[in-house]
Enzyme design. Structure first.
Site, mmCIF file in Angstrom:
data_model
loop_
_atom_site.group_PDB
_atom_site.id
_atom_site.type_symbol
_atom_site.label_atom_id
_atom_site.label_comp_id
_atom_site.label_asym_id
_atom_site.label_seq_id
_atom_site.Cartn_x
_atom_site.Cartn_y
_atom_site.Cartn_z
ATOM 1 N N ASP A 54 0.741 -1.171 0.085
ATOM 2 C CA ASP A 54 0.116 -0.054 -0.056
ATOM 3 C C ASP A 54 0.841 1.412 -0.115
ATOM 4 O O ASP A 54 2.124 1.198 0.425
ATOM 5 C CB ASP A 54 -0.888 0.106 1.480
ATOM 6 C CG ASP A 54 -1.731 -1.041 1.240
ATOM 7 O OD1 ASP A 54 -2.063 -1.798 0.193
ATOM 8 O OD2 ASP A 54 -2.222 -1.378 2.600
ATOM 9 N N TYR B 149 6.453 -9.792 7.040
ATOM 10 C CA TYR B 149 6.090 -8.456 7.584
ATOM 11 C C TYR B 149 6.237 -8.080 9.127
ATOM 12 O O TYR B 149 6.135 -8.819 9.880
ATOM 13 C CB TYR B 149 4.762 -7.920 7.345
ATOM 14 C CG TYR B 149 4.321 -7.917 5.907
ATOM 15 C CD1 TYR B 149 4.352 -6.508 5.194
ATOM 16 C CD2 TYR B 149 3.956 -8.831 4.917
ATOM 17 C CE1 TYR B 149 4.148 -6.391 3.624
ATOM 18 C CE2 TYR B 149 3.712 -8.912 3.569
ATOM 19 C CZ TYR B 149 3.810 -7.645 3.061
ATOM 20 O OH TYR B 149 3.443 -7.258 1.569
#
Length: 241
Positions: free
Chosen positions: A22, A86
């Site tokens: 994103d 992540y």
């Protein structure tokens, strides 16, 4: 892709990246593949030449090529990945956003209220481990109808971490924590939603058991309003093959 095109291949470059992120999310280490076909009589670029050539044309951009490897034609940066990791960086102890260290701005999230109940968050994270239908933990996008919501979370850890230049502000009672997730793949905004839900547990707005209930509901509309973590604290740290 533009940088590779400047290496003058005779066939247009097609660039395949392992994971899209994103806007506002960081990538410490991502992976991609491309095919470069040179003109007849031109020597094949070796790995070092490729790294230097791409980085020369990437100078204005906030991206650098760290390594290059020759791979088989069957390799695909996205579909050959075994797992992706992540890390989400949380800052605790801030009573006001102005207390976030200037060098940490846009590199972490300092949730309202200052401190979080980390043991409760760690308990809640255990419900996310394993294979589940993560429909509640994904945002809707154009791919939603075509992608299975079933994902397997291999790792879900919450651990203390050090901040950048932390010795300059450790006396202020600021604490950095990292939420780490590892899976073969993730759904759209899944990590940010999982982190946001865990922070809601740490703030006492949800209980650890609520995480299990959200999984069982299997409805993205059931996700608590305004609970998704902002993009600034999220980092793609590695892609494993």
């Amino acid at each position: 892709q533009k940088a590779a095109q400047n290496l003058r291949p005779i066939v247009p470059i097609k660039f395949h990246i392992s994971s899209r992120t994103d806007t506002g999310v960081h990538a410490l280490c991502n992976a991609a593949h491309l095919d470069i076909q040179r003109a007849p009589g031109k020597p094949v670029l070796n790995e070092k030449q490729l790294v230097l050539g791409l980085n020369y044309h990437l100078k204005p951009e906030p991206i650098r090529i760290l390594n290059a490897f020759r791979v088989a034609n069957s390799f695909h940066a996205r579909f050959s990945a075994l797992s992706r990791t992540y890390v989400y960086r949380l800052l605790m102890g801030c009573r006001h956003h102005s207390e976030i260290p200037v060098f940490e701005r846009d590199l972490c999230w300092a949730p309202a209220g200052g401190h979080l109940n980390v043991p409760a968050m760690q308990d809640a994270a255990q419900f996310l481990l394993g294979t589940h239908d993560f429909s509640t933990f994904r945002s809707q996008n154009s791919e939603t109808p075509f992608r299975s919501p079933i994902r397997t979370i291999i790792q879900a850890d919450i651990r203390p971490s050090s901040g950048l230049l932390s010795h300059h502000y450790e006396h202020r009672g600021l604490e950095f924590w990292e939420v780490k997730f590892r899976s073969r793949s993730f759904l759209y905004r899944q990590v940010r939603r999982m982190v946001g839900a865990l922070v809601a547990v740490g703030q006492g707005r949800l209980t650890p058991r609520h995480i299990k209930e959200l999984l069982e509901i299997k409805d993205s509309q059931a996700f608590p309003a305004n609970a998704m973590a902002p993009p600034s604290g999220l980092f793609l740290t590695s892609v494993e093959y």
